[in-house]
Structures are given as C-alpha cells and as structure tokens.
Design a protein around this motif. Structure first.
Motif, PDB file in Angstrom:
ATOM      1  N   UNK A  32       0.799  -1.213   0.000  1.00 24.38           N
ATOM      2  CA  UNK A  32       0.000   0.000   0.000  1.00 24.38           C
ATOM      3  C   UNK A  32       0.833   1.264   0.000  1.00 24.38           C
ATOM      4  N   UNK A  33       0.383   2.227  -0.794  1.00 24.17           N
ATOM      5  CA  UNK A  33       0.853   3.591  -0.627  1.00 24.17           C
ATOM      6  C   UNK A  33       0.204   4.146   0.634  1.00 24.17           C
ATOM      7  N   UNK A  34       0.913   5.037   1.301  1.00 28.81           N
ATOM      8  CA  UNK A  34       0.413   5.593   2.553  1.00 28.81           C
ATOM      9  C   UNK A  34       0.339   7.106   2.455  1.00 28.81           C
ATOM     10  N   UNK A  35      -0.615   7.664   3.152  1.00 28.81           N
ATOM     11  CA  UNK A  35      -0.768   9.104   3.101  1.00 28.81           C
ATOM     12  C   UNK A  35      -1.143   9.692   4.448  1.00 28.81           C
ATOM     13  N   UNK A  36      -0.895  10.975   4.561  1.00 25.83           N
ATOM     14  CA  UNK A  36      -1.346  11.754   5.713  1.00 25.83           C
ATOM     15  C   UNK A  36      -2.267  12.857   5.208  1.00 25.83           C
ATOM     16  N   UNK A  37      -3.376  12.995   5.878  1.00 25.81           N
ATOM     17  CA  UNK A  37      -4.344  14.035   5.585  1.00 25.81           C
ATOM     18  C   UNK A  37      -4.666  14.749   6.880  1.00 25.81           C
ATOM     19  N   UNK A  42     -14.131  22.903  11.105  1.00 20.94           N
ATOM     20  CA  UNK A  42     -14.917  23.708  10.188  1.00 20.94           C
ATOM     21  C   UNK A  42     -14.424  23.693   8.754  1.00 20.94           C
ATOM     22  N   UNK A  43     -13.403  22.898   8.477  1.00 19.75           N
ATOM     23  CA  UNK A  43     -12.860  22.839   7.125  1.00 19.75           C
ATOM     24  C   UNK A  43     -12.911  21.418   6.594  1.00 19.75           C
ATOM     25  N   UNK A  44     -12.746  21.300   5.296  1.00 16.66           N
ATOM     26  CA  UNK A  44     -12.730  19.989   4.676  1.00 16.66           C
ATOM     27  C   UNK A  44     -11.367  19.318   4.886  1.00 16.66           C
ATOM     28  N   UNK A  92      -4.918  20.751  13.456  1.00 10.51           N
ATOM     29  CA  UNK A  92      -5.917  19.905  12.801  1.00 10.51           C
ATOM     30  C   UNK A  92      -5.861  18.504  13.397  1.00 10.51           C
ATOM     31  N   UNK A  93      -6.832  17.705  13.030  1.00 11.37           N
ATOM     32  CA  UNK A  93      -6.745  16.267  13.265  1.00 11.37           C
ATOM     33  C   UNK A  93      -6.044  15.660  12.061  1.00 11.37           C
ATOM     34  N   UNK A 106      -3.606  10.855  -3.742  1.00 12.68           N
ATOM     35  CA  UNK A 106      -3.110  12.231  -3.684  1.00 12.68           C
ATOM     36  C   UNK A 106      -4.098  13.186  -4.353  1.00 12.68           C
ATOM     37  N   UNK A 107      -4.608  12.800  -5.500  1.00 13.80           N
ATOM     38  CA  UNK A 107      -5.444  13.698  -6.293  1.00 13.80           C
ATOM     39  C   UNK A 107      -6.873  13.783  -5.749  1.00 13.80           C
ATOM     40  N   UNK A 108      -7.403  12.663  -5.295  1.00 18.79           N
ATOM     41  CA  UNK A 108      -8.812  12.633  -4.910  1.00 18.79           C
ATOM     42  C   UNK A 108      -9.043  12.692  -3.412  1.00 18.79           C
ATOM     43  N   UNK A 109      -7.990  12.491  -2.618  1.00 21.11           N
ATOM     44  CA  UNK A 109      -8.128  12.424  -1.161  1.00 21.11           C
ATOM     45  C   UNK A 109      -9.061  11.292  -0.754  1.00 21.11           C
TER      46      UNK A 109
END
Length: 124
Positions: A32-37, A42-44, A92-93, A106-109
């Motif tokens: 798996x590729x891994x990501x942090x968001x 109050x924000x997306x 943020x969380x 990355x592109x679609x979150x």
C-alpha cells in the motif's frame, strides 16, 4: 482489511517539531501507498503528504513542503510524518490513510483505509 492507528499528536508551540506515527496491521503493509491528511475544525479534509509502497516517491502539499517529511518502515509496518517549524495553521486532526493507488489518493483524497486520527494543536 488494514487497520491504522495514529499516534504522536499533541499541543506544541509555534516553531516546535513533532513526529506522527501510524501503525498498520492486517494485510501486507508494503502493498500500500500511505498518506497523511488533516482536517481543521470547520474545514474539509485536505491532503498533506503521501509515500509510495517502496518509499521512493513522495508528495507534499504546498503548505507543508520543506517543513514536513514523510517516511515509512515496511519492516515495522509504520509510516511517519516529521513536522518541523509548526505553525498555528497546522492545527488539525491528522489522519493516516492507505491505498493501493498513490496518485489516486493524492489527487482525490480518497483512500481504502483510514485511521481515527490524532490531534495536533499549535496555538497562535
């Protein structure tokens, strides 16, 4: 199934550093590729950083480029996010995510698996 558990968040001062960790279990982590968001109140949710399964490819949002570093240890089933020079706008969380398609994530979150998040607070 992949289970993801984030840790390392906290309350820090502007200019401080913090390292977030994400522990993965279940299916083969190295597939798996891994990501942090992150999602501020109050924000997306927004993309922060991502890393390919091998670690050879990384992506960063413009807002964190040069301050944050993503890395992974496939032997330990962990991905890390080192955050330097933290700013109040980094509050943020932070969520860890896993997906088999790095660029799609990355592109679609959008990702196949998500952790429950860890709070990072940088007071102004």
């Amino acid at each position: 199934q992949v289970q993801l558990v984030e840790s390392g968040g906290g309350l820090v001062q502007a200019g401080d550093s913090l390292i977030l960790s994400c522990a993965a279990s279940g299916r083969t982590f190295s597939n798996y590729a891994m990501g942090w968001f992150r999602q501020a109140r109050g924000k997306e949710r927004e993309f922060v950083s991502a890393i390919s399964w091998s670690g050879s490819t990384t992506y960063y949002s413009d807002s964190v480029k040069g301050r944050f570093t993503i890395s992974r240890d496939n032997a330990k089933n962990r991905v890390y996010l080192r955050m330097n020079n933290l700013k109040p706008e980094d509050t943020a969380v932070y969520y860890c995510a896993a997906d088999q398609e790095l660029t799609v994530m990355v592109v679609t979150a959008v990702a196949d698996y998500w952790g429950k998040g860890t709070q990072v607070t940088v007071p102004s």
